[in-house]
Design a protein around this motif. Structure first.
Motif, PDB file in Angstrom:
ATOM      1  N   GLY A 187     -43.922 -40.459  12.114  1.00 21.40           N
ATOM      2  CA  GLY A 187     -45.363 -40.448  12.319  1.00 21.40           C
ATOM      3  C   GLY A 187     -45.976 -39.091  12.580  1.00 21.40           C
ATOM      4  O   GLY A 187     -47.198 -38.976  12.694  1.00 21.40           O
TER       5      GLY A 187
ATOM      6  N   SER B 262     -56.316 -38.021  15.307  1.00 18.01           N
ATOM      7  CA  SER B 262     -55.367 -38.925  15.947  1.00 18.01           C
ATOM      8  C   SER B 262     -54.096 -39.065  15.121  1.00 18.01           C
ATOM      9  O   SER B 262     -54.119 -38.902  13.896  1.00 18.01           O
ATOM     10  CB  SER B 262     -55.999 -40.321  16.118  1.00 18.01           C
ATOM     11  OG  SER B 262     -57.141 -40.273  16.933  1.00 18.01           O
TER      12      SER B 262
ATOM     13  N   ARG C 256     -50.242 -41.582  15.392  1.00 19.14           N
ATOM     14  CA  ARG C 256     -49.411 -42.515  16.135  1.00 19.14           C
ATOM     15  C   ARG C 256     -47.956 -42.248  15.794  1.00 19.14           C
ATOM     16  O   ARG C 256     -47.550 -42.353  14.630  1.00 19.14           O
ATOM     17  CB  ARG C 256     -49.751 -43.967  15.839  1.00 19.14           C
ATOM     18  CG  ARG C 256     -48.999 -44.918  16.777  1.00 19.14           C
ATOM     19  CD  ARG C 256     -49.386 -46.369  16.604  1.00 19.14           C
ATOM     20  NE  ARG C 256     -48.684 -47.009  15.508  1.00 19.14           N
ATOM     21  CZ  ARG C 256     -48.450 -48.314  15.432  1.00 19.14           C
ATOM     22  NH1 ARG C 256     -48.861 -49.113  16.418  1.00 19.14           N
ATOM     23  NH2 ARG C 256     -47.833 -48.831  14.380  1.00 19.14           N
TER      24      ARG C 256
ATOM     25  N   SER D 256     -43.974 -43.227  16.187  1.00 17.99           N
ATOM     26  CA  SER D 256     -43.130 -44.400  16.410  1.00 17.99           C
ATOM     27  C   SER D 256     -41.704 -43.939  16.661  1.00 17.99           C
ATOM     28  O   SER D 256     -41.264 -42.918  16.118  1.00 17.99           O
ATOM     29  CB  SER D 256     -43.148 -45.334  15.195  1.00 17.99           C
ATOM     30  OG  SER D 256     -44.446 -45.828  14.955  1.00 17.99           O
TER      31      SER D 256
ATOM     32  N   TYR E  93     -44.023 -46.561  20.960  1.00 17.89           N
ATOM     33  CA  TYR E  93     -45.094 -45.853  20.261  1.00 17.89           C
ATOM     34  C   TYR E  93     -45.759 -44.834  21.174  1.00 17.89           C
ATOM     35  O   TYR E  93     -45.766 -44.977  22.393  1.00 17.89           O
ATOM     36  CB  TYR E  93     -46.162 -46.849  19.783  1.00 17.89           C
ATOM     37  CG  TYR E  93     -45.637 -47.972  18.926  1.00 17.89           C
ATOM     38  CD1 TYR E  93     -45.342 -49.217  19.484  1.00 17.89           C
ATOM     39  CD2 TYR E  93     -45.436 -47.792  17.562  1.00 17.89           C
ATOM     40  CE1 TYR E  93     -44.859 -50.254  18.711  1.00 17.89           C
ATOM     41  CE2 TYR E  93     -44.953 -48.831  16.772  1.00 17.89           C
ATOM     42  CZ  TYR E  93     -44.663 -50.054  17.353  1.00 17.89           C
ATOM     43  OH  TYR E  93     -44.189 -51.074  16.574  1.00 17.89           O
TER      44      TYR E  93
ATOM     45  N   GLN F  14     -49.552 -43.309  20.887  1.00 19.79           N
ATOM     46  CA  GLN F  14     -50.841 -43.146  20.233  1.00 19.79           C
ATOM     47  C   GLN F  14     -51.495 -41.903  20.803  1.00 19.79           C
ATOM     48  O   GLN F  14     -51.733 -41.819  22.012  1.00 19.79           O
ATOM     49  CB  GLN F  14     -51.721 -44.372  20.472  1.00 19.79           C
ATOM     50  CG  GLN F  14     -53.107 -44.254  19.867  1.00 19.79           C
ATOM     51  CD  GLN F  14     -53.092 -44.240  18.357  1.00 19.79           C
ATOM     52  OE1 GLN F  14     -52.457 -45.069  17.721  1.00 19.79           O
ATOM     53  NE2 GLN F  14     -53.804 -43.287  17.763  1.00 19.79           N
TER      54      GLN F  14
ATOM     55  N   SER G 123     -54.741 -39.330  20.629  1.00 15.25           N
ATOM     56  CA  SER G 123     -56.123 -39.184  20.196  1.00 15.25           C
ATOM     57  C   SER G 123     -56.697 -37.891  20.761  1.00 15.25           C
ATOM     58  O   SER G 123     -56.130 -37.293  21.664  1.00 15.25           O
ATOM     59  CB  SER G 123     -56.955 -40.379  20.676  1.00 15.25           C
ATOM     60  OG  SER G 123     -56.427 -41.591  20.205  1.00 15.25           O
TER      61      SER G 123
END
Length: 124
Positions: free
Chosen positions: A8, A17, A19, A21, A80, A82, A84
């Protein structure tokens, strides 16, 4: 034994952004805390985020609080991250790690298994 594979990463503009993994193999995944660390060129590896085995406890580095979210899906053996509102200073190789227990710690030495890392680059 736990094997971890991150994916990712990539190049993104500031404010964007991504994400990440981390796919894990091995039966111990769902019994230990997991963490994300990062290492920028010339700098030491630093803690980014951690999560307990059921996800009830999370910890974040002050530099990413409010911007990054860690989560896990034990049915998929995946954790994960995430990310941002990315900033150029977030540029680093990001590593997934499995802890030696369910303690969500910030110390790399408390994590037994590491992935190979995925590069994140944020342009200004």
């Amino acid at each position: 034994q736990v094997q971890l594979v991150e994916s990712g990463g990539g190049l993104v503009q500031a404010g964007g952004s991504l994400r990440l993994s981390c796919s894990a193999s091995g039966r111990t995944f769902s019994s230990v805390a997991m963490g994300w660390f990062r290492q920028a060129p010339g700098k030491e590896r630093e803690f980014v985020a951690g999560i307990s085995l059921r996800g009830g406890t999370t910890r974040y580095a002050d530099s990413v609080k409010g911007r990054f979210t860690i989560s896990r899906d034990n049915a998929k053996n995946t954790v994960y991250l995430q990310m941002s509102s990315l900033k150029p200073e977030d540029t680093a190789v990001y590593y997934c790690a499995a802890a030696s227990s369910n303690s969500v710690t910030t110390t790399p030495g408390n994590y037994n298994y590491w992935g190979q890392g995925t590069q994140v680059a944020v342009s200004s």
